[in-house]
Design a protein around this motif. Structure first.
Motif, short mmCIF file in Angstrom:
data_model
loop_
_atom_site.label_atom_id
_atom_site.label_comp_id
_atom_site.label_asym_id
_atom_site.label_seq_id
_atom_site.Cartn_x
_atom_site.Cartn_y
_atom_site.Cartn_z
N PRO A 1 46.16 32.53 37.59
CA PRO A 1 47.42 32.71 38.32
C PRO A 1 48.65 32.45 37.44
CG PRO A 1 45.88 31.45 39.63
CD PRO A 1 45.30 31.52 38.25
N LYS B 1 44.10 27.99 49.54
CA LYS B 1 44.25 27.83 48.09
C LYS B 1 43.16 26.94 47.51
CE LYS B 1 47.68 26.61 44.58
NZ LYS B 1 49.08 26.16 44.34
N LYS C 1 51.31 35.84 34.88
CA LYS C 1 52.76 35.99 35.04
C LYS C 1 53.50 35.98 33.70
CE LYS C 1 52.60 33.69 39.55
NZ LYS C 1 53.02 32.50 40.34
N SER D 1 47.46 31.65 43.90
CA SER D 1 48.71 31.39 43.19
C SER D 1 49.81 30.88 44.12
CB SER D 1 49.19 32.65 42.46
OG SER D 1 49.46 33.69 43.38
#
Length: 206
Positions: free
Chosen positions: A178, A129, A182, A104
């Motif tokens: 990711p 990543k 949230k 993320s």
């Protein structure tokens, strides 16, 4: 190369486990996560290992899971991150959480580990990543590592419906999780999908 060791645990502390195999004690540097999973002294234990060979000698590292070993190997591939720093990171941040943070792009989380500065944290995210997404390591992460409870993955949950819809649209777990972790899990699935699509698009063009 020593792939693994199995034998009697004869010593352990917060960063070391010694496994005796056929009369030979193998000292394995390790993480707090692995140490916490080891049994009592005298019990039989199994560790996946990594042998680091340098000019000044060799050192063996041991891990209870292949996932943690993979995270360790990824970390030491990052410029400026040695075995000691990698162990510190994985002692503070369990493998599943490490995968999510790196995927993320949350470099700030790594600066909370003693000895890891902002520049090193940024390199970890930048260099790992793509590796994590390419190997789809996020698919191996347990639901407990996300910011919403495992119950939100139930068949009829809004989160589950949103994830399923995004998957049908062709997005991978590395792109979906990711972002959706949230979001507010109480939102309707249609709203979650809309917000997730917007966030994924923003990430691609950022």
């Amino acid at each position: 190369m020593i792939y693994s060791v199995r034998g009697k645990l004869i010593y352990k502390d917060t960063s070391l486990a010694v496994i005796e195999c056929a009369g030979v004690g193998y000292a394995c540097r390790t993480t707090l996560s692995t140490v916490s999973e080891l049994g009592d002294i005298g019990s039989e234990q199994f560790l996946y290992t990594y042998l680091s060979v340098k000019e000044d000698g060799a050192e063996l590292f041991g891990f209870k899971s292949l996932k943690e070993l993979d995270c360790f190997k990824m970390l030491i591939s990052v410029s400026g991150v040695g075995p000691k720093a990698a162990l510190s990171i994985l002692s503070d941040i369990p493998a599943d959480k490490f995968i999510m943070l790196a995927a993320s792009g949350d470099s700030k989380a790594f600066t909370k580990v003693k000895g890891i500065g902002a520049k090193t944290a940024q390199r970890i995210v930048l260099e790992l990543k793509d590796k994590i997404q390419k190997n789809d390591l996020i698919s191996s992460v347990s639901s407990q590592s996300y910011n919403f409870p495992a119950a939100d993955f139930n068949e009829n949950s809004n989160i589950s419906e949103a994830v399923s819809a995004l998957t049908v649209l062709g997005y991978s777990n590395a792109e979906i999780m990711p972002v959706i972790s949230k979001l507010d899990a109480s939102l309707p699935s249609s709203e979650l999908i809309k917000l997730a699509l917007k966030a994924i698009a923003s990430a691609k063009f950022s």
